[in-house]
Design an enzyme around this catalytic site. Structure first.
Site, short mmCIF file in Angstrom:
data_model
loop_
_atom_site.label_atom_id
_atom_site.label_comp_id
_atom_site.label_asym_id
_atom_site.label_seq_id
_atom_site.Cartn_x
_atom_site.Cartn_y
_atom_site.Cartn_z
CE1 TYR A 30 51.72 116.02 32.66
CE2 TYR A 30 49.58 117.06 32.94
CZ TYR A 30 50.83 117.03 32.36
OH TYR A 30 51.21 118.04 31.49
CB SER A 41 50.18 121.06 32.98
OG SER A 41 48.95 120.66 32.43
CE LYS A 64 53.66 118.54 34.14
NZ LYS A 64 54.96 119.11 33.71
#
Length: 269
Positions: free
Chosen positions: A154, A141, A158
């Site tokens: 997250y 991401s 990532k």
């Protein structure tokens, strides 16, 4: 790498980017095995993809963070089509908001967003080294290059996904194994839309941070960029080109970038 005639596995392929990449791979002549956690959605994805190559697609439900389930998918690919040439580690989760993120949020995020890639590589790389070729594509991401407002789970996992992809490329790039790392911003997927519609204000803030930073792309548009990157064997895959400029600003003056991110976060409150 030549996609035509290759054997590919795509995880998290019941929808979103995974389904779109599987479709484009089929359209370019690959043989594809798709997998996702939900059996009904995996079967529906196979039914959808059969329109693009009925005799070149198969599916198996499973948890891509479990070595046994990954092995089962790889075995199916070998049985139906032959040894896997391309592995698209696309499955991901977006769990947890703020420091209140639970231990389960952290554990699941680490398992799916990072360790799933590690476990797949352990199974694939020895065979690729023997054959002298293989391709690992990691869906990370833009959060893995920059950060994610709202969700530490997250953002951190990532970042780790990007780091693992870098390590794979450095370690095996001269031995026939190519690696790409996909780092998009906003894509019209259930994960992004779920955040925007969440009852949690921090989750909504995080989704706004993504959608207001750049355009929201359709999954098939992202898949087109992915196929171009595979053709070029390009490491960093940026469907949103502005991410590279953001990354350069971050690297050139970290404190200024952090101050700018804090100001941006305040505008979203």
């Amino acid at each position: 790498m030549k996609v035509e005639g290759s054997v590919a596995v795509v995880t998290g392929a019941a929808g979103g980017i995974g389904l779109a990449v599987a479709q484009r791979l089929l359209e370019h002549g690959a043989q594809v095995v798709v997998t996702d956690l939900d059996a009904a959605r995996t079967a529906a994805a196979v039914a959808t993809l059969e329109a693009h190559g009925a005799d070149r697609v198969a599916g198996l439900a499973g948890d891509c963070s479990l070595e046994a389930d990954v092995r089962a998918v790889l075995d199916l690919a070998v049985e139906r089509f032959g040894p896997v040439d391309l592995y698209v580690a696309n499955a991901g989760v977006g769990l947890g908001q703020g420091l209140e993120s639970s231990e389960d949020d952290w554990s699941t995020s680490l398992d799916v967003n990072v360790m799933a890639h590690v476990r797949a590589a352990r199974l694939l790389v020895p065979g690729w080294l023997e054959r002298g070729r293989g391709y690992f594509l990691s869906t990370a991401s833009a959060a893995g290059l920059l950060t994610q407002i709202g969700s530490p789970t997250y953002s951190v996992t990532k970042h780790a996904a990007v780091a693992f992809a870098e390590w794979l490329s450095v370690t095996y790039g001269t031995r026939g194994i190519a690696v790409s790392c996909l780092c998009p911003m906003g894509v019209n997927t259930a994960m992004l839309n779920g955040g925007a519609d969440s009852d949690d204000p921090t989750a909504r803030q995080g989704a706004r941070a993504v959608t207001e930073a750049g355009g929201v792309l359709e999954p098939l548009d992202v898949a087109d960029v992915v196929l171009d990157a595979i053709d070029d064997e390009r490491f960093l895959v940026l469907p949103h080109p502005e991410v590279l400029e953001f990354y350069r600003r971050k690297a050139s003056d970290y404190d200024r970038w952090l101050a700018g991110m804090r100001r941006y976060q305040d505008t979203l409150a």
